[in-house]
Design an enzyme around this catalytic site. Sequence first.
Site, PDB file in Angstrom:
ATOM      1  N   GLU A  66      44.966  63.387   8.012  1.00  0.00           N
ATOM      2  CA  GLU A  66      44.951  62.703   6.752  1.00  0.00           C
ATOM      3  C   GLU A  66      43.543  61.929   6.749  1.00  0.00           C
ATOM      4  O   GLU A  66      43.351  60.730   7.387  1.00  0.00           O
ATOM      5  CB  GLU A  66      46.001  61.606   6.894  1.00  0.00           C
ATOM      6  CG  GLU A  66      46.152  60.909   5.260  1.00  0.00           C
ATOM      7  CD  GLU A  66      45.559  59.699   5.095  1.00  0.00           C
ATOM      8  OE1 GLU A  66      44.409  59.817   4.482  1.00  0.00           O
ATOM      9  OE2 GLU A  66      46.018  58.883   5.267  1.00  0.00           O
TER      10      GLU A  66
ATOM     11  N   GLY B 280      41.625  59.221   9.321  1.00  0.00           N
ATOM     12  CA  GLY B 280      40.516  58.740   9.355  1.00  0.00           C
ATOM     13  C   GLY B 280      39.453  59.274   8.698  1.00  0.00           C
ATOM     14  O   GLY B 280      39.915  60.065   7.743  1.00  0.00           O
ATOM     15  N   SER B 281      38.322  59.486   8.846  1.00  0.00           N
ATOM     16  CA  SER B 281      37.102  60.178   8.059  1.00  0.00           C
ATOM     17  C   SER B 281      37.054  61.694   8.284  1.00  0.00           C
ATOM     18  O   SER B 281      37.603  62.164   9.424  1.00  0.00           O
ATOM     19  CB  SER B 281      35.676  59.442   8.313  1.00  0.00           C
ATOM     20  OG  SER B 281      35.588  60.095   9.858  1.00  0.00           O
TER      21      SER B 281
ATOM     22  N   THR C 111      35.215  63.059  11.544  1.00  0.00           N
ATOM     23  CA  THR C 111      35.828  62.871  12.403  1.00  0.00           C
ATOM     24  C   THR C 111      36.865  63.995  12.547  1.00  0.00           C
ATOM     25  O   THR C 111      37.216  64.407  13.895  1.00  0.00           O
ATOM     26  CB  THR C 111      36.415  61.419  12.669  1.00  0.00           C
ATOM     27  OG1 THR C 111      35.205  60.353  12.786  1.00  0.00           O
ATOM     28  CG2 THR C 111      36.902  61.341  14.118  1.00  0.00           C
TER      29      THR C 111
END
Length: 469
Positions: A242, A220-221, A224
Amino acid sequence: MQTYSLIINGQKVAGEAGSFDVLNPANETVVAQCPQASTAQLDEAVAAAQACYESWQYSSHEARKQLLLDIADRIEANASELAQIVVEEQGKPMFLAQAEVGGAIAWTRATADLEMPVDVLEDTDTKRVEVHRKPLGVVGSITPWNWPLMIAVWHIMPAIRSGNTVVSKPSGLTPLNTLRLVEIINEVAPAGLVNIVTGESGIGSGMTKHQGIRKIVFTGSTPTGQTIMRGAADNLKRLTLELGGNDAGIVLPDADPAAIAEGIFQTSFLNMGQTCACLKRLYVHDSIYEEMCEKLAEVAVQQTLGNGLNEGVTFGPIQNKDQFNLVSELVEDARANGARILSGGEPLDGKGYFYPPTIVADISDGTRLVDEEQFGPVLPVIRYSDIDDAVKRANASDVGLGGSVWSADITKAAEIAGRLECGTAWINGHAELLPYAPFGGCKMSGFGVEFGQEGLMEYTSAQVININK
């Protein structure tokens, strides 16, 4: 409307915190309601995974391999249903959803074939030293909305192949196919091996901080991912992160724009550009710049936008309104700064989050569309004249997931690819992930790798057995 349930300890369970709507991004209608788990149910899922781990950690490699092969067979038997769910909740065209399901099946089988050998460091008359790989315990999987089935498989299968148990939490935007996947897994897996809890209110942060979870794997981002890393500190969870990318591609002056335009387009707009490893910034030598822009625009305008369930559709909507608004905002900012819009550039009228594939020329670094990850159907094409300058500009980013070089001279391209600051560098391609090749990023794109032998080892710890004979 189909009913979905949490899966805890092999049982279907209603969400104690109610439910929430899942929308179809092509028409903004409700696909289904998703159960909202309570934090108490998260505790129950972790406890179930811990109880299963007591025996699963000692399971044989043969038993684990066979389970993954059985799971792959069950996914294959339900392929049509899973593809339908992917299209309805994620928005991608049916052919791409079918490819996602097919990839999930193939990846599960490839993971089953991975080995966990014992490394022998010394074996003499008096001493033998071995390195064994041991599972960690309960693994928490937190997945995004762009490839919801495939990425869940990427997380879950190596975890159970290496002897761990799992608690999964999919994105609240696309939870349905992951719920169905875990239900399918539980048709053949021991109770508690793979559990799933859904919800956007405290479940993800609860997993990050949970003392019973020994590893988090997250796609994700970057923001986050940073939050997860902070939350994981209390019990020193292992992490595989990742995170975001802003992948650069460099086209050398010897490349043939007509020959590579289709490849560049498809790897830039894969899944409507909603892929971490998509090509997101294209640097093109001045001598072929206009031709390259023209050829890319020609491919872009040939796409057929629409609901992914409709025949002939090649290009679906952006998955959610927030991402749709961001893409629109970045294109408008580029336009305001003098960029030339060669295709697309305006959202479609009517229902759904449709934004046509957009090629943007006469733009450079310092513009938001170049500097920020758009994660959508827009490609900025940037002119350069000096290759060293192009490499420097490609590397002038705080993220480093992937990069590529496009050229007829493989030797020259390989030399330049080796200078890119990224986890994977492709030559005459981009965004190709392979089950046997480790994949991960550097800098703010995260750490740890997935896939292949190295990816499997991320789910284990090393134990040295030192034998005095």
